[in-house]
Scaffold this motif. Structure first.
Motif, PDB file in Angstrom:
ATOM      1  N   PRO A   1       0.838  -1.210   0.000  1.00 34.29           N
ATOM      2  CA  PRO A   1       0.000   0.000   0.000  1.00 34.29           C
ATOM      3  C   PRO A   1       0.867   1.252   0.000  1.00 34.29           C
ATOM      4  O   PRO A   1       1.908   1.306   0.661  1.00 34.29           O
ATOM      5  N   GLU A   2       0.446   2.259  -0.734  1.00 32.60           N
ATOM      6  CA  GLU A   2       1.236   3.480  -0.871  1.00 32.60           C
ATOM      7  C   GLU A   2       0.827   4.554   0.127  1.00 32.60           C
ATOM      8  O   GLU A   2       1.475   5.595   0.221  1.00 32.60           O
TER       9      GLU A   2
ATOM     10  N   ALA B   1      -9.204   0.732   3.794  1.00 30.19           N
ATOM     11  CA  ALA B   1      -9.492  -0.489   3.050  1.00 30.19           C
ATOM     12  C   ALA B   1      -8.994  -1.709   3.814  1.00 30.19           C
ATOM     13  O   ALA B   1      -8.091  -1.611   4.649  1.00 30.19           O
ATOM     14  N   GLU B   2      -9.555  -2.855   3.518  1.00 33.24           N
ATOM     15  CA  GLU B   2      -9.145  -4.098   4.164  1.00 33.24           C
ATOM     16  C   GLU B   2      -7.882  -4.612   3.480  1.00 33.24           C
ATOM     17  O   GLU B   2      -7.912  -5.005   2.313  1.00 33.24           O
ATOM     18  N   LEU B   3      -6.778  -4.595   4.188  1.00 33.32           N
ATOM     19  CA  LEU B   3      -5.490  -4.991   3.630  1.00 33.32           C
ATOM     20  C   LEU B   3      -5.174  -6.449   3.937  1.00 33.32           C
ATOM     21  O   LEU B   3      -5.718  -7.034   4.865  1.00 33.32           O
TER      22      LEU B   3
ATOM     23  N   GLU C   1       4.683  -7.501   6.598  1.00 28.10           N
ATOM     24  CA  GLU C   1       4.281  -6.232   5.993  1.00 28.10           C
ATOM     25  C   GLU C   1       2.913  -6.345   5.337  1.00 28.10           C
ATOM     26  O   GLU C   1       2.453  -7.443   4.992  1.00 28.10           O
ATOM     27  N   PRO C   2       2.239  -5.198   5.159  1.00 28.81           N
ATOM     28  CA  PRO C   2       0.897  -5.221   4.579  1.00 28.81           C
ATOM     29  C   PRO C   2       0.927  -5.399   3.072  1.00 28.81           C
ATOM     30  O   PRO C   2       1.917  -5.086   2.405  1.00 28.81           O
ATOM     31  N   GLU C   3      -0.177  -5.865   2.565  1.00 32.40           N
ATOM     32  CA  GLU C   3      -0.357  -6.049   1.126  1.00 32.40           C
ATOM     33  C   GLU C   3      -1.586  -5.274   0.704  1.00 32.40           C
ATOM     34  O   GLU C   3      -2.633  -5.340   1.361  1.00 32.40           O
TER      35      GLU C   3
END
Length: 210
Positions: free
Chosen positions: A19-20, A25-27, A200-202
């Motif tokens: 994510p930038e 939102a659901e990550l 880490e998130p996606e």
């Protein structure tokens, strides 16, 4: 005891869609260490997970390598956020966690707790302002006081002082509500660091964020 099958092998994701920005939102979330295999979970692991549905989460499967610690962590988490018969309303407990996560740079945790704060408060635009502008965003004095106290604790516990308590009281919070702000911020100041050190998130799939 920590599960003896724990491995030091790490996982890299060179092509991960990260994510930038901060988002409601659901990550997704991907671990840098192998989670515990779901098909090898025992009653001991499920007791640590507390909710069997958490076996679908790579984060909780990773923490399930030490199920006793996970169980203590999860029960603490649930008591802070779900035991709302007295004290701070759920929306503001979530705000405290979201503000702490925003300050600490934990995009995944901020997304989860911002989403809950929006749901329970119906103040989606204000919550998004916190994510977009940071912890100095203008949210109204009651929310500003909660954010300021949470950020002081996240910065360093000794930065939190009498002035933050006085400001919370002036904004209308009683002693139990102030304690809930402290609990939410303190817990997520720890939880952010745990999550940030393990993976880490996606970003959500294209078109999923709204």
């Amino acid at each position: 005891m920590t599960d003896q099958t724990t491995t030091t092998e790490t996982i890299a994701y060179p092509d991960l869609d990260r994510p930038e920005r901060f988002t409601q939102a659901e990550l997704g979330w991907v671990p840098w260490l192998p989670p515990f295999p779901a098909d090898e979970l025992t009653d001991r692991h499920y007791d640590g997970l507390v909710d069997a549905s958490r076996a679908k989460s790579p984060y909780f499967l990773l923490l399930a390598r030490d199920p006793e610690i996970l169980g203590a962590r999860t029960r603490t988490d649930k008591d802070i956020f779900y035991n709302t018969k007295s004290g701070l309303p759920r929306a503001e407990r979530e705000l405290s966690a979201a503000a702490t996560s925003r300050f600490n740079g934990c995009v995944f945790c901020a997304s989860v707790h911002a989403r809950f704060a929006s749901h329970h408060s119906k103040r989606t635009d204000d919550v998004q302002r916190l994510l977009d502008e940071g912890v100095s965003a203008e949210l109204g004095e009651r929310w500003n006081a909660i954010v300021a106290a949470s950020v002081a604790l996240a910065s360093t516990p000794i930065a939190f002082g009498e002035e933050h308590v006085a400001r919370l009281r002036a904004a209308g919070l009683d002693d139990l509500e102030i304690a809930d702000v402290i609990h939410g911020a303190a817990f997520f100041n720890w939880a952010n660091r745990l999550m940030l050190s393990l993976g880490e998130p996606e970003a959500p799939a294209a078109g999923a964020e709204g």
